[in-house]
Design a protein around this motif. Structure first.
Motif, PDB file in Angstrom:
ATOM      1  N   THR A  24       0.601  -0.970   0.234  1.00 34.07           N
ATOM      2  CA  THR A  24      -0.267  -0.104   0.304  1.00 34.07           C
ATOM      3  C   THR A  24       0.927   1.166  -0.126  1.00 34.07           C
ATOM      4  O   THR A  24       0.406   2.382  -0.377  1.00 34.07           O
ATOM      5  N   ASN A  25       2.179   1.548   0.287  1.00 31.62           N
ATOM      6  CA  ASN A  25       3.369   2.487   0.570  1.00 31.62           C
ATOM      7  C   ASN A  25       3.061   3.548   1.344  1.00 31.62           C
ATOM      8  O   ASN A  25       2.754   4.181   1.105  1.00 31.62           O
ATOM      9  N   THR A  26       2.206   2.738   2.280  1.00 29.22           N
ATOM     10  CA  THR A  26       1.965   3.294   3.658  1.00 29.22           C
ATOM     11  C   THR A  26       3.604   3.376   4.490  1.00 29.22           C
ATOM     12  O   THR A  26       3.489   1.877   5.384  1.00 29.22           O
ATOM     13  N   ILE A  27       3.135   3.934   5.543  1.00 28.42           N
ATOM     14  CA  ILE A  27       3.724   4.202   6.994  1.00 28.42           C
ATOM     15  C   ILE A  27       3.295   3.582   7.606  1.00 28.42           C
ATOM     16  O   ILE A  27       2.546   4.010   8.436  1.00 28.42           O
ATOM     17  N   GLU A  28       3.958   2.574   8.254  1.00 28.14           N
ATOM     18  CA  GLU A  28       3.705   1.749  10.020  1.00 28.14           C
ATOM     19  C   GLU A  28       4.618   2.508  10.478  1.00 28.14           C
ATOM     20  O   GLU A  28       3.861   2.220  11.706  1.00 28.14           O
ATOM     21  N   SER A  29       5.453   2.201  11.786  1.00 25.31           N
ATOM     22  CA  SER A  29       5.599   3.378  11.941  1.00 25.31           C
ATOM     23  C   SER A  29       7.959   4.249  11.144  1.00 25.31           C
ATOM     24  O   SER A  29       8.210   3.316  10.790  1.00 25.31           O
TER      25      SER A  29
END
Length: 83
Positions: A24-29
């Motif tokens: 998803t090309n999203t930042i988790e942390s």
């Protein structure tokens, strides 16, 4: 989920660790070693769940004093290094 470790240049923080979802090309942390602890924890909280490209566009070019860069700018550089 993937993790990268980045060594920032020209700033007080010494390391940035980023966990992200490659699908998803999203930042988790995001976590920083060194630097302004409270501010960098805040940045990590703010970017969690954001798209990588959105974080880059918001943080890239941010300067800290006369350094010509900043921890947020170095985070953008770290994110740009992701293949």
């Amino acid at each position: 989920m993937k993790t990268i470790t980045y060594t920032p240049k020209g700033v007080c923080s010494r390391q940035i660790t980023i966990e992200y979802d490659e699908n998803t090309n999203t930042i988790e942390s995001v976590s920083f070693v060194g630097g302004c602890n409270g501010n960098l924890k805040g940045i990590g909280s703010l970017v969690k769940g954001m798209k990588i490209d959105d974080v880059i566009s918001k943080l890239e070019g941010t300067q800290c004093g006369i350094k010509g860069t900043s921890c947020p700018d170095q985070l953008a550089k770290a994110l740009k290094s992701i293949d």
